[in-house]
Design a protein around this motif. Structure first.
Motif, PDB file in Angstrom:
ATOM      1  N   ILE A 288     -16.731   9.519   2.724  1.00  0.00           N
ATOM      2  CA  ILE A 288     -16.861   8.075   2.818  1.00  0.00           C
ATOM      3  C   ILE A 288     -16.310   7.656   4.175  1.00  0.00           C
ATOM      4  N   SER A 289     -16.607   6.438   4.548  1.00  0.00           N
ATOM      5  CA  SER A 289     -16.051   5.931   5.812  1.00  0.00           C
ATOM      6  C   SER A 289     -15.573   4.523   5.574  1.00  0.00           C
ATOM      7  N   VAL A 290     -14.419   4.229   6.126  1.00  0.00           N
ATOM      8  CA  VAL A 290     -13.783   2.953   5.822  1.00  0.00           C
ATOM      9  C   VAL A 290     -13.461   2.228   7.125  1.00  0.00           C
ATOM     10  N   MET A 291     -13.880   0.959   7.182  1.00  0.00           N
ATOM     11  CA  MET A 291     -13.558   0.140   8.341  1.00  0.00           C
ATOM     12  C   MET A 291     -12.279  -0.636   8.043  1.00  0.00           C
ATOM     13  N   LYS A 292     -11.371  -0.614   9.004  1.00  0.00           N
ATOM     14  CA  LYS A 292     -10.122  -1.354   8.828  1.00  0.00           C
ATOM     15  C   LYS A 292     -10.425  -2.829   9.080  1.00  0.00           C
ATOM     16  N   ALA A 293     -10.409  -3.609   8.002  1.00  0.00           N
ATOM     17  CA  ALA A 293     -10.772  -5.015   8.133  1.00  0.00           C
ATOM     18  C   ALA A 293      -9.533  -5.827   8.460  1.00  0.00           C
ATOM     19  N   PRO A 294      -9.564  -6.579   9.569  1.00  0.00           N
ATOM     20  CA  PRO A 294      -8.364  -7.307   9.995  1.00  0.00           C
ATOM     21  C   PRO A 294      -7.916  -8.330   8.945  1.00  0.00           C
ATOM     22  N   LEU A 295      -8.863  -8.869   8.190  1.00  0.00           N
ATOM     23  CA  LEU A 295      -8.499  -9.910   7.236  1.00  0.00           C
ATOM     24  C   LEU A 295      -8.383  -9.369   5.818  1.00  0.00           C
ATOM     25  N   SER A 296      -8.353  -8.066   5.692  1.00  0.00           N
ATOM     26  CA  SER A 296      -8.309  -7.507   4.343  1.00  0.00           C
ATOM     27  C   SER A 296      -6.904  -7.639   3.772  1.00  0.00           C
ATOM     28  N   ARG A 297      -6.808  -7.508   2.477  1.00  0.00           N
ATOM     29  CA  ARG A 297      -5.519  -7.633   1.820  1.00  0.00           C
ATOM     30  C   ARG A 297      -4.696  -6.364   1.937  1.00  0.00           C
ATOM     31  N   GLY A 298      -5.331  -5.302   2.407  1.00  0.00           N
ATOM     32  CA  GLY A 298      -4.550  -4.087   2.556  1.00  0.00           C
ATOM     33  C   GLY A 298      -5.237  -2.852   2.002  1.00  0.00           C
ATOM     34  N   GLY A 299      -6.430  -3.044   1.394  1.00  0.00           N
ATOM     35  CA  GLY A 299      -7.155  -1.897   0.845  1.00  0.00           C
ATOM     36  C   GLY A 299      -7.567  -0.935   1.946  1.00  0.00           C
ATOM     37  N   SER A 300      -8.114  -1.475   3.019  1.00  0.00           N
ATOM     38  CA  SER A 300      -8.573  -0.585   4.088  1.00  0.00           C
ATOM     39  C   SER A 300      -7.379  -0.003   4.842  1.00  0.00           C
ATOM     40  N   THR A 301      -6.288  -0.752   4.896  1.00  0.00           N
ATOM     41  CA  THR A 301      -5.069  -0.220   5.533  1.00  0.00           C
ATOM     42  C   THR A 301      -4.571   0.987   4.736  1.00  0.00           C
ATOM     43  N   PHE A 302      -4.598   0.852   3.414  1.00  0.00           N
ATOM     44  CA  PHE A 302      -4.194   1.964   2.548  1.00  0.00           C
ATOM     45  C   PHE A 302      -5.080   3.180   2.803  1.00  0.00           C
ATOM     46  N   MET A 303      -6.386   2.945   2.880  1.00  0.00           N
ATOM     47  CA  MET A 303      -7.318   4.057   3.059  1.00  0.00           C
ATOM     48  C   MET A 303      -7.088   4.747   4.406  1.00  0.00           C
ATOM     49  N   HIS A 304      -6.798   3.944   5.443  1.00  0.00           N
ATOM     50  CA  HIS A 304      -6.566   4.534   6.762  1.00  0.00           C
ATOM     51  C   HIS A 304      -5.257   5.321   6.810  1.00  0.00           C
ATOM     52  N   GLY A 305      -4.371   5.019   5.865  1.00  0.00           N
ATOM     53  CA  GLY A 305      -3.086   5.721   5.853  1.00  0.00           C
ATOM     54  C   GLY A 305      -3.105   6.995   5.024  1.00  0.00           C
ATOM     55  N   LEU A 306      -4.254   7.344   4.450  1.00  0.00           N
ATOM     56  CA  LEU A 306      -4.318   8.563   3.635  1.00  0.00           C
ATOM     57  C   LEU A 306      -4.053   9.800   4.489  1.00  0.00           C
ATOM     58  N   VAL A 307      -3.450  10.802   3.864  1.00  0.00           N
ATOM     59  CA  VAL A 307      -3.217  12.059   4.579  1.00  0.00           C
ATOM     60  C   VAL A 307      -3.791  13.204   3.749  1.00  0.00           C
ATOM     61  N   PRO A 308      -4.201  14.296   4.428  1.00  0.00           N
ATOM     62  CA  PRO A 308      -4.760  15.443   3.704  1.00  0.00           C
ATOM     63  C   PRO A 308      -3.818  15.913   2.600  1.00  0.00           C
ATOM     64  N   GLY A 309      -4.394  16.253   1.463  1.00  0.00           N
ATOM     65  CA  GLY A 309      -3.612  16.723   0.336  1.00  0.00           C
ATOM     66  C   GLY A 309      -3.283  15.610  -0.655  1.00  0.00           C
ATOM     67  N   GLN A 310      -3.379  14.374  -0.175  1.00  0.00           N
ATOM     68  CA  GLN A 310      -3.082  13.238  -1.065  1.00  0.00           C
ATOM     69  C   GLN A 310      -4.168  13.145  -2.141  1.00  0.00           C
ATOM     70  N   ARG A 311      -3.781  12.655  -3.319  1.00  0.00           N
ATOM     71  CA  ARG A 311      -4.753  12.543  -4.398  1.00  0.00           C
ATOM     72  C   ARG A 311      -5.071  11.087  -4.695  1.00  0.00           C
ATOM     73  N   LEU A 312      -6.342  10.861  -5.042  1.00  0.00           N
ATOM     74  CA  LEU A 312      -6.819   9.518  -5.364  1.00  0.00           C
ATOM     75  C   LEU A 312      -7.533   9.562  -6.699  1.00  0.00           C
ATOM     76  N   GLU A 313      -7.582   8.427  -7.387  1.00  0.00           N
ATOM     77  CA  GLU A 313      -8.429   8.305  -8.565  1.00  0.00           C
ATOM     78  C   GLU A 313      -9.766   7.746  -8.101  1.00  0.00           C
ATOM     79  N   ILE A 314     -10.828   8.479  -8.349  1.00  0.00           N
ATOM     80  CA  ILE A 314     -12.146   7.978  -7.944  1.00  0.00           C
ATOM     81  C   ILE A 314     -13.145   8.191  -9.091  1.00  0.00           C
ATOM     82  N   THR A 315     -14.242   7.456  -9.036  1.00  0.00           N
ATOM     83  CA  THR A 315     -15.306   7.678 -10.023  1.00  0.00           C
ATOM     84  C   THR A 315     -16.228   8.771  -9.504  1.00  0.00           C
ATOM     85  N   GLN A 316     -17.006   9.332 -10.398  1.00  0.00           N
ATOM     86  CA  GLN A 316     -18.136  10.130  -9.944  1.00  0.00           C
ATOM     87  C   GLN A 316     -19.106   9.155  -9.271  1.00  0.00           C
ATOM     88  N   PRO A 317     -20.026   9.660  -8.447  1.00  0.00           N
ATOM     89  CA  PRO A 317     -20.925   8.743  -7.729  1.00  0.00           C
ATOM     90  C   PRO A 317     -21.670   7.794  -8.677  1.00  0.00           C
TER      91      PRO A 317
END
Lengths: 335, 364
Positions: free
Chosen positions: A72-101
């Motif tokens: 996936i690709s995530v744009m850091k939105a300047p006016l976002s509440r922090g979702g994209s900031t969180f995504m940009h802060g992910l590091v390898p090995g970290q785990r997320l809860e996601i749906t199947q496609p």
């Protein structure tokens, strides 16, 4: 395309986070219950904002044949509440809860001609479609529009894969897209798939109708996150609930009302279904309609709005030049 | 109950069906402007024709509340209207009208399945549409060839499709199941040759200098009035994955060179079979009997169709009983005989297709 949209949640491991354009990160995920991602599909995932889990949707840019690797690709939105900031802060090995496609934007195989139109980060929904059409040797053109090259993800890769089938329009190079020219190239056998800012999609939709092309051949996906105007803070009053709520820039009216304890009706939360419609009884300012549920006629009436995506802005015309001083104030009757 | 096949040292009794394959959805004459519903590979499908006569297959469930589209009606051009709230879809499965609003929800689509019309059938691809290559439709050219005449019917078989394939890949059962028509003891006494090439399997059996069983004696006399005497009989079973079996069958006057290729002193038929999984426990079994003599005789076409229909009724009864016995004895295994080599190659091929789709579970 027998698409089922049952949300199956699973954990996924972050394999890689790399920048691919100004403010855009490419995130490679390894899901624990892999399922191949069809073109046009997306995943929902839980981000953390202020310690709270919040759901976000991201298109699957690419997936390998068995879905063990999703990008996936995530744009850091300047006016976002922090979702994209969180995504940009992910590091390898970290785990997320996601749906199947999940699939709301299926590509139909077998059209005679295709135009794929991506605006900015909208390329994430379109790239996989283009790759499949290339593999199928279909007749397609990939049109990619952006403000500047440095803000356009995957330009080099797309250029290498699609060669002359890729057409790039860059605003700051003076090669902006002419929507009438683009739609003029479509005929009755052409399907146009697009994902991008609502201004671009509205313009294409209007021209498509003017050209008397079949609307079902115009395919688009909206995540309801762009409007004609920048989001402003505004005030919503709900006499029925005796509520006055401030809707901040990075929050939808529906969310703000929910935060305040109002029990609201809604479903898609992206401006498609019309279930979150509210009646407008008073307005100082204007409505920035960001939904695709209303026709233009209905939007102009200004008597109702879909509160999941649409917002109030200060200017009575919506134009910057006559923007008012205070926040816009809107009074509504919910369903 | 869901069928699960595993990679295992024992034989899978029944198999799930590959999805990336063409299956017959119906006879061409079954699909009309009046929509019909048919369950294919576990999924209900609405089948209809456009104003232009093109066959269409959509998921038989409206996007909105899943009402069956097949209960609706076809509208202008290629569209169909849901019978419940009037939502209209085109042949690509896209909503073209939502009566209660001015716009159309862009997500409003129902799955549309690729279809191809060929050999008097409408074929459907239930799997990944990007792989639906019309060149992969199994060869059943006798169905539409000028050199062959005949007709067929559909059997609704209350068993997993693999059991029908087993039945057709080993015809020694004819001696016991079809003793009054095509069965004879030479079937199980004669030798046979099994050859596997890619996704095809051929089982060839010749019976030399035998009495023609009643079905074949009648056919010989249709072509050679008053025929008496011994015949050479052949059965050449041609399987093409996932589930089409055309059987080259016939008899010729004994010793006139049929085994060497001269069939002029005989009668030749093709038993055309193609099996569409309906559910894991039931199948649509489409068959036809084609012949290459007396092409103009509708009488013979009807006699052969009715005759074979009777023969296949005997198979249907056995297959249903076999499936019931399998279900009633879940802890008993299958064992194999030498005569099963054709059917076992079919299983091997289907298992490899299932594995490629990631649908073959590892052995428990």
């Amino acid at each position: 395309m027998a698409a089922t949209n049952i949300e199956t949640w699973q954990s996924a491991t972050v394999e890689q986070v790399v920048p691919v354009a100004d403010g855009i990160a490419r995130i490679v995920l390894e899901p624990s219950l892999p399922l191949k991602a069809e073109p046009g599909s997306h995943v929902d995932l839980m981000v953390e904002i202020d310690g709270e889990p919040v759901k976000r949707s991201y298109s699957v840019v690419e997936s390998n044949h068995d879905g063990t690797r999703l990008v996936i690709s995530v744009m850091k939105a300047p006016l976002s509440r922090g979702g994209s900031t969180f995504m940009h802060g992910l590091v390898p090995g970290q785990r997320l809860e996601i749906t199947q496609p999940l699939q709301n934007f299926p590509l139909r195989v077998g059209a005679r001609r295709y135009i794929l139109l991506a605006g900015g980060i909208g390329i994430t929904a379109i790239a996989n479609m283009a790759a499949v059409l290339k593999r199928l040797k279909a007749d397609y053109t990939l049109v990619y529009v952006g403000r500047s090259r440095s803000a356009m993800a995957y330009l080099a890769e797309l250029s290498e894969l699609h060669g002359e089938r890729l057409e790039v329009h860059v605003d700051d190079e003076g090669s902006s897209l002419s929507v009438p020219a683009l739609v003029g190239r479509a005929d009755a056998d052409t399907e146009l798939y697009m994902c991008g800012p609502i201004r671009l999609m509205d313009a294409v939709r209007r021209t498509w109708v003017e050209c008397e092309l079949d609307l079902p051949n115009l395919r688009y996906e909206t995540f309801g996150n762009s409007g004609w105007y920048d989001p402003e803070e505004f005030i919503v009053r709900v006499p029925k609930f005796d509520l006055e709520v401030t809707v901040p820039q990075g929050r939808s009216m529906l969310e703000a009302l929910e935060d305040a304890g109002a029990e609201m009706m809604f479903d898609c939360r992206k401006g498609e279904c019309g279930l979150c419609e509210v009646r407008i009884t008073e307005l100082s300012g204007a409505i920035d309609h960001r939904d695709v549920f209303y026709s233009e006629r209905q939007q102009r009436l200004g008597t109702k709005m879909n509160c999941c995506v649409s917002r109030a802005v200060t200017s009575p015309t919506g134009s910057r030049s006559d923007a008012g001083a205070g926040p816009a104030v809107i009074t509504i009757e919910p369903n | 109950m869901t069928v699960v096949a595993t990679t295992s040292s024992t034989t899978n009794k029944v198999l799930p069906h590959p999805l990336n394959a063409w299956y017959v959805a119906g006879w061409d004459h079954e699909v009309t402007r009046k929509p019909m519903s048919r369950r294919i590979a576990n999924r209900p499908v609405a089948l209809y024709r456009t104003e232009d006569g093109k066959a269409v297959a959509l998921a038989d469930a409206c996007w909105h509340r899943l009402a069956p589209l097949s209960m609706g009606k076809t509208m202008e051009k290629d569209t169909i209207q849901c019978p419940y709230h009037g939502i209209v879809y085109n042949s690509a499965g896209r909503c073209v009208s939502m009566p209660a609003q001015e716009t159309i929800n862009p997500s409003a689509t129902v799955p549309s399945f690729p279809v191809v019309e060929r050999y008097r059938y409408v074929w459907i691809w239930m799997g990944d549409p990007t792989l639906a290559d019309p060149d992969l439709v199994p060869d059943m050219h006798q169905m539409t060839s000028d050199e062959w005449a005949g007709d067929g019917l559909t059997i609704h078989a209350a068993c997993n499709f693999q059991l029908v394939l087993d039945n057709l890949m080993d015809l020694t059962h004819e001696e016991f199941v079809h003793s009054s028509t095509i069965g004879q003891e030479e079937l199980s006494e004669s030798d046979f040759v099994t050859v596997r090439e890619g996704n095809k399997v051929t089982v060839t059996r010749w019976m030399h200098n035998i009495d023609a069983p009643p079905f074949w004696l009648k056919n010989m006399r249709d072509k050679f009035p008053g025929f008496e005497g011994k015949v050479d009989r052949w059965q050449i079973i041609n399987f093409e994955a996932p589930s089409t079996i055309s059987i080259d069958v016939g008899v010729a006057k004994a010793g006139t060179g049929a085994p060497e290729g001269d069939r002029s002193q005989g009668v030749n038929g093709f038993v055309m079979n193609t099996i569409t999984p309906e559910t894991d426990r039931s199948s649509h079994y489409f068959w036809a009997f084609m012949r290459n003599y007396a092409l103009d005789s509708q009488l013979i076409t009807t006699q052969l169709r009715d005759g074979v229909h009777g023969v296949f009724g005997e198979d249907e009864e056995m297959l249903m009983a076999q499936q019931a016995a399998i279900d009633a004895n879940p802890d008993y295994e299958f064992y194999n005989l030498n005569i099963d080599s054709g059917g076992m190659w079919v299983r091997r091929i289907l298992e490899s297709m299932l594995a490629a789709e990631g649908r073959l579970a590892a052995s428990a």
